[in-house]
Design an enzyme around this catalytic site. Structure first.
Site, PDB file in Angstrom:
ATOM      1  N   ASP A 141      59.413 148.570  74.998  1.00  0.00           N
ATOM      2  CA  ASP A 141      60.027 149.753  74.388  1.00  0.00           C
ATOM      3  C   ASP A 141      60.846 150.460  75.470  1.00  0.00           C
ATOM      4  O   ASP A 141      60.331 150.780  76.540  1.00  0.00           O
ATOM      5  CB  ASP A 141      58.922 150.677  73.855  1.00  0.00           C
ATOM      6  CG  ASP A 141      59.484 151.858  73.077  1.00  0.00           C
ATOM      7  OD1 ASP A 141      59.069 152.045  71.923  1.00  0.00           O
ATOM      8  OD2 ASP A 141      60.322 152.592  73.620  1.00  0.00           O
ATOM      9  N   MET A 142      62.113 150.671  75.181  1.00  0.00           N
ATOM     10  CA  MET A 142      62.997 151.298  76.167  1.00  0.00           C
ATOM     11  C   MET A 142      62.597 152.766  76.356  1.00  0.00           C
ATOM     12  O   MET A 142      62.131 153.419  75.432  1.00  0.00           O
ATOM     13  CB  MET A 142      64.451 151.224  75.697  1.00  0.00           C
ATOM     14  CG  MET A 142      64.953 149.806  75.439  1.00  0.00           C
ATOM     15  SD  MET A 142      64.784 148.718  76.866  1.00  0.00           S
ATOM     16  CE  MET A 142      65.953 149.492  77.986  1.00  0.00           C
ATOM     17  N   ASP A 163      65.095 149.948  69.802  1.00  0.00           N
ATOM     18  CA  ASP A 163      64.758 149.841  71.230  1.00  0.00           C
ATOM     19  C   ASP A 163      63.387 149.246  71.507  1.00  0.00           C
ATOM     20  O   ASP A 163      62.870 149.402  72.591  1.00  0.00           O
ATOM     21  CB  ASP A 163      64.890 151.212  71.909  1.00  0.00           C
ATOM     22  CG  ASP A 163      63.629 152.061  71.775  1.00  0.00           C
ATOM     23  OD1 ASP A 163      62.964 151.975  70.722  1.00  0.00           O
ATOM     24  OD2 ASP A 163      63.322 152.787  72.723  1.00  0.00           O
ATOM     25  N   GLU A 164      62.786 148.601  70.530  1.00  0.00           N
ATOM     26  CA  GLU A 164      61.474 148.007  70.816  1.00  0.00           C
ATOM     27  C   GLU A 164      61.253 146.731  70.031  1.00  0.00           C
ATOM     28  O   GLU A 164      61.836 146.514  68.972  1.00  0.00           O
ATOM     29  CB  GLU A 164      60.350 149.004  70.508  1.00  0.00           C
ATOM     30  CG  GLU A 164      60.247 149.352  69.060  1.00  0.00           C
ATOM     31  CD  GLU A 164      59.057 150.241  68.732  1.00  0.00           C
ATOM     32  OE1 GLU A 164      57.934 149.910  69.154  1.00  0.00           O
ATOM     33  OE2 GLU A 164      59.261 151.237  68.045  1.00  0.00           O
TER      34      GLU A 164
HETATM   35  P1  TTP Z   1      61.555 155.883  70.697  1.00  0.00           P
HETATM   36  O1  TTP Z   1      61.316 154.564  71.391  1.00  0.00           O
HETATM   37  O2  TTP Z   1      60.489 156.397  69.804  1.00  0.00           O
HETATM   38  O3  TTP Z   1      61.818 157.006  71.782  1.00  0.00           O
HETATM   39  P2  TTP Z   1      62.608 156.941  73.138  1.00  0.00           P
HETATM   40  O4  TTP Z   1      63.041 155.552  73.477  1.00  0.00           O
HETATM   41  O5  TTP Z   1      63.719 157.930  73.103  1.00  0.00           O
HETATM   42  O6  TTP Z   1      61.550 157.477  74.181  1.00  0.00           O
HETATM   43  P3  TTP Z   1      60.233 156.735  74.704  1.00  0.00           P
HETATM   44  O7  TTP Z   1      60.439 156.615  76.185  1.00  0.00           O
HETATM   45  O8  TTP Z   1      59.123 157.645  74.357  1.00  0.00           O
HETATM   46  O9  TTP Z   1      60.166 155.415  74.028  1.00  0.00           O
HETATM   47  O10 TTP Z   1      62.868 155.800  69.866  1.00  0.00           O
HETATM   48  C1  TTP Z   1      63.997 155.064  70.278  1.00  0.00           C
HETATM   49  C2  TTP Z   1      65.276 155.786  69.919  1.00  0.00           C
HETATM   50  O11 TTP Z   1      65.322 156.009  68.518  1.00  0.00           O
HETATM   51  C3  TTP Z   1      65.400 157.136  70.565  1.00  0.00           C
HETATM   52  O12 TTP Z   1      65.985 157.076  71.858  1.00  0.00           O
HETATM   53  C4  TTP Z   1      66.237 157.904  69.578  1.00  0.00           C
HETATM   54  C5  TTP Z   1      65.907 157.277  68.240  1.00  0.00           C
HETATM   55  N1  TTP Z   1      65.003 158.158  67.495  1.00  0.00           N
HETATM   56  C6  TTP Z   1      65.538 159.082  66.607  1.00  0.00           C
HETATM   57  O13 TTP Z   1      66.755 159.122  66.411  1.00  0.00           O
HETATM   58  N2  TTP Z   1      64.692 159.918  65.932  1.00  0.00           N
HETATM   59  C7  TTP Z   1      63.331 159.917  66.122  1.00  0.00           C
HETATM   60  O14 TTP Z   1      62.604 160.718  65.509  1.00  0.00           O
HETATM   61  C8  TTP Z   1      62.777 158.964  67.046  1.00  0.00           C
HETATM   62  C9  TTP Z   1      61.293 158.906  67.287  1.00  0.00           C
HETATM   63  C10 TTP Z   1      63.648 158.105  67.700  1.00  0.00           C
HETATM   64 MG    MG Z   2      61.669 153.982  73.325  1.00  0.00          MG
END
Ligand code: TTP
Ligand code: MG
Length: 383
Positions: free
Chosen positions: A9-10, A103-104
């Protein structure tokens, strides 16, 4: 056979891409999301999270908590491109990949032991390749199943690497709150709390029959297995997305065909945009109609050549709608437009002037990506 699953997961994905591409944002709190009065935070850089800013929060709150952050609208086209690059890197590390979101994803590493010194080294190699080739950090979890691998990737974020060995699973799980089990939402959490189960360890020790009385047999069995760290869901390489669609239920039933067609146009525009954003084209368009209270009908059209443009989707949906006899006096409760039979675009041209159209839609999509979907619609919103 024992399996080895990797979840990646990014870190702060959208914000990290922005920081990578703009040196001046690095080390600063960056908040990406809708910037209008009702905007919502998509994500925040780790610098901004220290101020209590997080995904899905109202932008107004984020502004209050972290007024000096850099605020940016999302550039979906760019994040999708980076996402594609990431998955093509991952494809070198395992033939069995299941993307979960932009991103995952999961990689099944079972049977690849001979290619790795140890799972940890393999995880390091994956992280290194992603970092060197995209300039972005990822967090990785490796475990005997999906549930534990996803949990593990989250344990040392950002830039984390956690390996959970099968024999350690129960020990790792025991102190965690039951809400960390996927599928346990607020409701189930409350029911479990009422039974005295707050941690996964407590739940693992629960009496199955007692649990089943409140939650039902199936759920009790599933929860107990997960609480013991057992999960046998396979990593499922993405079948092509099955369909992309949008539907809307109305607070007040629609009684005029004109209003209904306006809604169909706006739904078609959204579906078209999502298709093109994913680089997909569709061979079928489906119209869904519900009359109050619950009589639901679908009608479908299949095209010899795939479509992805708003107006083609709309024309098909409208034609299906016009052919549909509406019983006198019945109000429309719901309308939906969806596209199916999807494939990657670019291989076919539908119109002689398709290049010109592609350019037009490229421009529209750039604006939508930058300013949100509502910037350019020909449909008046909502009747
Ligand atoms: P996530 O992997 O949940 O979050 P993240 O990568 O920003 O942070 P983390 O280090 O905790 O993994 O989500 C990936 C992308 O999806 C995030 O960068 C933006 C988008 N996203 C939204 O647009 N709305 C949301 O509510 C969430 C959870 C994510
Ligand atoms: Mg992420």
């Amino acid at each position: 056979m024992e399996r080895i699953i990797l979840h990646i997961d990014m870190d702060a994905f959208f914000a990290s891409v922005e920081q990578r591409d703009h040196e001046e944002y690095r080390g600063k709190p960056v908040i990406v999301g809708g910037l209008g009065p009702r905007g919502v935070v998509s994500t925040a850089s780790y610098e901004a999270r220290k101020f209590g800013v997080h995904s899905a929060q109202a932008m107004a709150i984020a502004r209050r908590r972290c007024p000096n952050a850099v605020f940016l609208p999302p550039d979906h086209a760019r994040y999708s491109a980076v996402s594609r690059q990431i998955f093509s890197i991952l494809a070198r590390f395992s033939p069995v990949i299941e993307p979960l979101s932009i991103d995952e994803g999961f990689l099944d590493l079972t049977g690849m032991e001979r290619l790795m010194e140890s799972p940890r080294d393999y995880g390091k190699a994956v992280k290194r390749a992603v970092r060197e080739e995209t300039g972005l950090t990822a967090s990785v979890g490796i475990a005997p199943n999906k549930f534990l691998a996803k949990l593990a990737s989250d344990m040392e974020k950002p830039d984390g690497l956690v390996v959970i060995r099968p024999e350690d699973a129960e020990k790792v799980l025991a102190p965690l709150p039951v809400s960390r089990i996927f599928g346990v939402g607020k409701k189930t959490e409350a029911r479990l709390a009422a039974l005295g189960f707050k941690t996964i360890g407590q739940l693992a020790a629960a009496d199955r029959a007692k649990l089943a009385r409140t939650l039902g047999d199936r759920m009790a069995a599933q929860l107990l297995a997960l609480a013991h760290g057992l999960d046998d869901r396979p990593v499922e390489p993405r079948r092509e997305a099955q369909s992309i669609g949008r539907e809307e239920t109305f607070d007040e039933d629609i009684h005029s065909r004109e209003d209904a067609e306006r809604v169909l146009l706006s739904l078609s525009e959204e579906v078209g945009w999502r298709l093109r954003r994913e680089g997909l084209v569709a061979r079928t368009v489906t119209l869904k109609l519900r009359f109050a209270p619950f009589d639901t009908y679908t009608r479908q059209q299949t095209f010899p050549d795939p479509v992805s443009y708003d107006e083609d989707i709309f024309e098909a949906a409208r034609a299906l709608f016009r052919e549909f006899p509406i019983p006198p006096g019945r109000g429309i409760r719901l309308l939906g437009v969806s596209t199916g039979n999807l494939s990657m675009g670019g291989e076919v041209s539908l119109f002689d002037d398709h290049e010109k159209k592609d350019r037009l839609y490229d421009a529209i999509d750039k604006l939508k990506g930058r300013f949100g979907e509502n910037i350019l619609t020909r449909a008046g919103r909502k009747p």
